[in-house]
Write an enzyme that holds these catalytic residues in place. Structure first.
Site, PDB file in Angstrom:
ATOM      1  N   ARG A 178     -13.404 -38.242   2.047  1.00  0.00           N
ATOM      2  CA  ARG A 178     -14.816 -38.464   2.361  1.00  0.00           C
ATOM      3  C   ARG A 178     -15.736 -38.091   1.197  1.00  0.00           C
ATOM      4  NH1 ARG A 178     -16.150 -38.805   8.127  1.00  0.00           N
ATOM      5  NH2 ARG A 178     -14.956 -40.664   8.654  1.00  0.00           N
TER       6      ARG A 178
ATOM      7  N   LYS B 271     -13.992 -27.189  26.732  1.00  0.00           N
ATOM      8  CA  LYS B 271     -12.739 -27.448  26.028  1.00  0.00           C
ATOM      9  C   LYS B 271     -11.616 -26.721  26.771  1.00  0.00           C
ATOM     10  CE  LYS B 271     -11.309 -28.133  21.286  1.00  0.00           C
ATOM     11  NZ  LYS B 271     -11.455 -27.893  19.853  1.00  0.00           N
TER      12      LYS B 271
ATOM     13  N   GLU C  88     -17.974 -33.059   4.481  1.00  0.00           N
ATOM     14  CA  GLU C  88     -17.217 -32.926   3.233  1.00  0.00           C
ATOM     15  C   GLU C  88     -18.059 -33.269   2.010  1.00  0.00           C
ATOM     16  OE1 GLU C  88     -16.224 -34.621   5.901  1.00  0.00           O
ATOM     17  OE2 GLU C  88     -14.487 -33.500   6.645  1.00  0.00           O
TER      18      GLU C  88
END
Lengths: 606, 606
Positions: A383, A273, A355
């Site tokens: 969600r 990243k 979630e």
């Protein structure tokens, strides 16, 4: 080089060295451009090499690709003719930060929420088969997204259908370094094989010459790398990898080899990243999503905002009540819970992107005598709609939902606007919905919510607003506040729109101004008074009109035979694209000018 | 024996032989009782041995158990003091068919929807740890539920938290025999080990003596058995099994052994759906959920209903349009798609319990030029709220949602009532919502929906209603039907409530009666006429009032300055328990008597 690419097929003519150069040029461009516009940085820098390699091997005039979340699609956008638009990135009427099929024929699925890329790509794959065609379909998914339930559902179905499809697991070790998930944890212990050692050597060589190589960082990454072959193969998907996502030759060779395999494959690619930009590799979280910044200097930590105020308030409340537990779904920093997690690690649960699990898990916690606070952004909490309704509301559990980024969020655009939460919560029996009018009210809202016999949702917007002199110390169920006494016309604000109330108060000294901390239940006593005195009533909210606050007020007024029109200000029945929050509010008439005009008109009619 | 058990601890005193006898007695009782009341049969018969063994080893005065879905909790209910209530099973004010903490202190989590038991149990486990306690927490989950994304999310978090918890995988081979999921498919090929051979021998010995042993059935079961140890261990959860779920000694011994292990464990138990009742083992799907039946005779297949009409209509339409694709989530029979699947297997996708995936998958299919029809029950479609909103509506895709069991479903009770779908769909931009008024309208509704440039939800109730003479041949966007011309008062029905329209028509010859095939968009032309002529308006729907059809009409009327009260009939802001649909509609004033009284009152006031 970049400007010489007129057609994506031009990339196929480049050799490995040229591809490497192209990739570097793209990353420099992204860094330069994002420093001026803001946007997702670290995730994009990490996949440029991979993206370039994909264009070398595949032809997206026929082949399809779905980017999970889509916050890693900048290089792809640049290579598909959108380089010149990058100065408008995330601006009103400008380029979106996520894939948009309206922008380009090369964008095949608009994403923004996580973990759905395998499912979307599989839809393409099975219909390709029905057409007796044979092109490639690719899902590019990060290790963070792999913890979402839908990703497993997609994987399971992919294995079952056993069709030609490539899932690229873009593993930048982030979900893992945060120790989220048993899969990651378990596999941490697995020996590092030759591939990893090569990856390490490659990075070392590369960075050493630039003297920006941080040994510990890479070592941790390697130690934490996952080796999920056994799991994927259990689903019936062939596992290949891991390969070095920054070795162009290895990328191109591997992709070329697997391109013609007619069965589902998962290719595990290790990426870094923030690759190529030291500050971003060193602080990937800080450089995940950025505002405009100076490339040479480290970004300073952000000031007080609703998220931080929430985290501080909850930490203070936890001091007095050790039954409080905080849950987040891979958004510890974003939801402001870092301090809480550091202070009370035993009471903090980051469950990763999941979630649905987060909400049911909170249900079990509440049933066992604890007080869970689930903090998730408005748009991602969608969600868990079913779990909130069936597991929490139906059992009437005292679960507190701290809904961050409620209302318009601005630059992230339509997939991220939190303008539906009142609508999806308002019809849930037993649910209370409240909204602080400024950061100072987060603590009293939390205190109130933690001591109810039912679920309570606290919705608050992105950003910062202080209103010290108006802030309530404590809440009483269904009780609104009168900000200004007045006659004939009543303006009712809630949450973020309270900011408008104060401006209107400056202009109109004789209208009643009310703030509704409670969206549900309503202050029926106060409404009864307005009905009795035949007020003109205006509601203004930062949510969809259908199912929103105004709709709840309208249902009540209708039940009481109120005969006037209720003036409901909120978002119309459409999605709202990206731009500054203020621009979007203007576009949708949730602003001072519109309100002022409406009130003036009503006054004239009286 | 059963009547001698006054306290659950009495079961711990029984020896293996007595436990076996107790289990047989319970199964006879269940069979006898369910044949008279209706209910879930095959799933319950399959876990009685396991349930009895659990009571022998665990003490649910301290230990906790969560039943996934909960349609396998009858033996547990019987053993926790609810045997005498079984004659009231699923009846109005009677015993629920699912776990209910309101019924018993031994029910720890109310379930009904699938795949959430691991998450709920983990909530109990982590708070037990915070309390420095050490009791056992168990999640009992079927192989069908294991494909749901939330189960994987829970498993991943369980492995990460690495706490003491037992997940029992109740594998009755059903999801597998249906070949749903790559996990199952892959593992089909794995050699059958000694454990399976023993299981086979045991069953053979047992059944042979009764001459009801069906070799092929068991052989298939064994061939299809999954061996998911590698997958579970990848998540960091220790795998034990498989063991024979009908061998009491093996069950008790294994449970005793693992009881004190302080880490997460998954115990794989092989059970037979319908165990002990030949017809149910032979036809597990037919005996999954039953009405009253004769124990000695095979249940006859059900007659025409909405589900069947849907399946037949879709099969006919597919004949003329090979772009049509049907998707269901483990409900092929329930949604009436068996004929479609048999006729067009290449266009049929049963993705298993994975509603989120089903919807995004449909999105990919639509984007690649096909016409997906997703058929899922109203209450289970809640699981895909976010995918419908973000993946389908935001991209404005022509995905058709065939929403079965919309409105009250009756005996399955509060976790299954489909009374929220209008509320959760009505605020989604680009979505159209329509409702056939009888089975004859399913085909024109589908035909219409399949040819729109946007998503369309078709909601229809459980059961059957025919209205041949009133059925529309084709639909026009937002166009309602006038059933009876009339003055001053207008009654607007939609979907199931059309049945009331016809009854009212008999009684009141002078009021206007309208049926709204379109819930969204509204017939604004017709509403404008009613507003202009100052009609009293009544809406009546089989959905929650908040966010429902009446709310949409009210928002429109309000925007047009209509000053009368809109009479909205629908369900109040509460959950609705089990009972006959007619009883529940009566309780909620959605019936002829209430409507008649309201109309009479309005007429008198005119």
């Amino acid at each position: 080089m970049l400007d010489d690419i007129k057609d994506i097929r031009d990339i196929q003519k480049l050799n490995i060295t040229e591809l490497k150069d192209l990739s570097k040029e793209i990353n420099s461009f992204i860094l330069e451009s994002v420093s001026k516009t803001g946007g997702h940085l670290a995730s994009n820098l990490g996949v440029t090499d991979l993206t370039v390699a994909l264009f070398k091997v595949f032809d997206f005039n026929r082949d399809k690709i779905v980017f999970d979340v889509g916050h890693q699609s900048y290089a792809y956008k640049i290579l598909t003719g959108r380089k010149d638009d990058f100065k408008t990135l995330r601006k009103y009427n400008g380029l979106s930060g996520f894939p948009k099929k309206e922008e380009s024929k090369y964008d095949f699925f608009n994403t923004g929420h996580s973990s759905n890329s395998i499912s979307a790509a599989l839809g393409y794959a099975v219909t390709r088969d029905l057409n007796h065609d044979n092109y490639n379909v690719i899902a590019l998914i990060g290790d963070g997204s792999m913890t979402g339930g839908e990703a497993f559902e997609g994987l399971n179905n992919l294995g079952s259908l056993n069709t030609k499809m490539l899932v690229i697991l873009n593993d930048n070790g982030v979900s893992i370094s945060n120790s989220v998930g048993g899969l990651a944890k378990k596999l941490n212990n697995i020996r590092i094989n030759q591939k990893y050692i090569n990856f390490k050597k490659d990075l070392k060589k590369k960075y050493k010459s630039k003297t920006i190589f941080i040994l510990r960082k890479v070592k941790n990454h390697l130690k934490n790398v996952i080796l999920p072959n056994r799991m994927f193969e259990s689903f019936g998907v062939k596992y290949i990898g891991p390969i070095n996502g920054h070795n162009m030759k290895e990328l191109v060779d591997t992709l070329t080899k697997i391109k013609n395999i007619d069965s589902p494959i998962i290719l595990h690619v290790l990426t870094e990243k923030g690759h190529g930009y030291e500050l971003a590799t060193k602080y990937p979280n800080l450089y995940h999503g950025v505002s405009t910044f100076d490339i040479e200097e480290k970004i300073e930590k952000k000031n007080m905002d609703y998220s931080k105020a929430f985290g501080e308030a909850l930490t203070e409340l936890r001091k007095e009540d050790d039954k409080i537990v905080a849950i987040t779904a891979a958004m510890k920093d974003g939801t402001g819970l870092t301090k809480f997690a550091d202070t009370y690690p035993e009471s903090f649960f980051d469950v990763g992107i999941s979630e649905e699990h987060a909400v049911t898990f909170a249900g079990g916690i509440a049933l066992n005598g604890y007080k869970p606070v689930v903090s998730i952004y408005s748009t991602f909490l969608e969600r868990a709609y079913d779990q909130i309704l069936i597991d929490i509301c139906m059992q009437k559990l005292n679960v507190v939902f701290a809904i961050d980024r409620a209302g318009l969020v601005g630059e992230d655009g339509e997939t991220h606007q939190g303008i539906f939460d009142i609508s999806y919560l308002s019809h849930m029996p037993n649910m209370e919905i409240i909204a602080p009018k400024c950061v100072e009210e987060l603590k009293p809202c939390l205190k109130y919510a933690l001591n109810r016999p039912n679920p309570v949702a606290i919705r608050y917007p992105k950003g910062f607003y202080s209103c010290e002199e108006y802030a309530l110390d404590s809440l009483k169920t269904g009780k609104w506040s009168i900000i200004q006494k007045g006659k004939k016309i009543a303006l009712i604000t809630t949450g973020k729109t309270f900011e408008l109330a104060l401006k209107i108060k400056e202009e109109f000294k004789d209208i009643e101004i009310i703030n509704a901390t409670f969206i549900k239940p309503l202050d029926t006593e106060l409404l009864d008074k307005l009905i009795k005195d035949d007020y003109e009533i205006i509601t203004v909210e930062d949510n969809q009109i259908i199912g929103g606050f105004g709709s709840l007020v309208l249902l009540y007024l209708n039940s009481k035979n109120y005969s006037k029109k209720l003036h409901i200000l909120g978002y119309e029945d459409k999605f709202i694209k990206h731009g500054k929050v203020s621009e979007l509010m203007d576009e949708n008439n949730i602003n001072y000018d519109y309100l002022k005009e409406l009130i003036s008109k009503l006054k004239n009619m009286l």
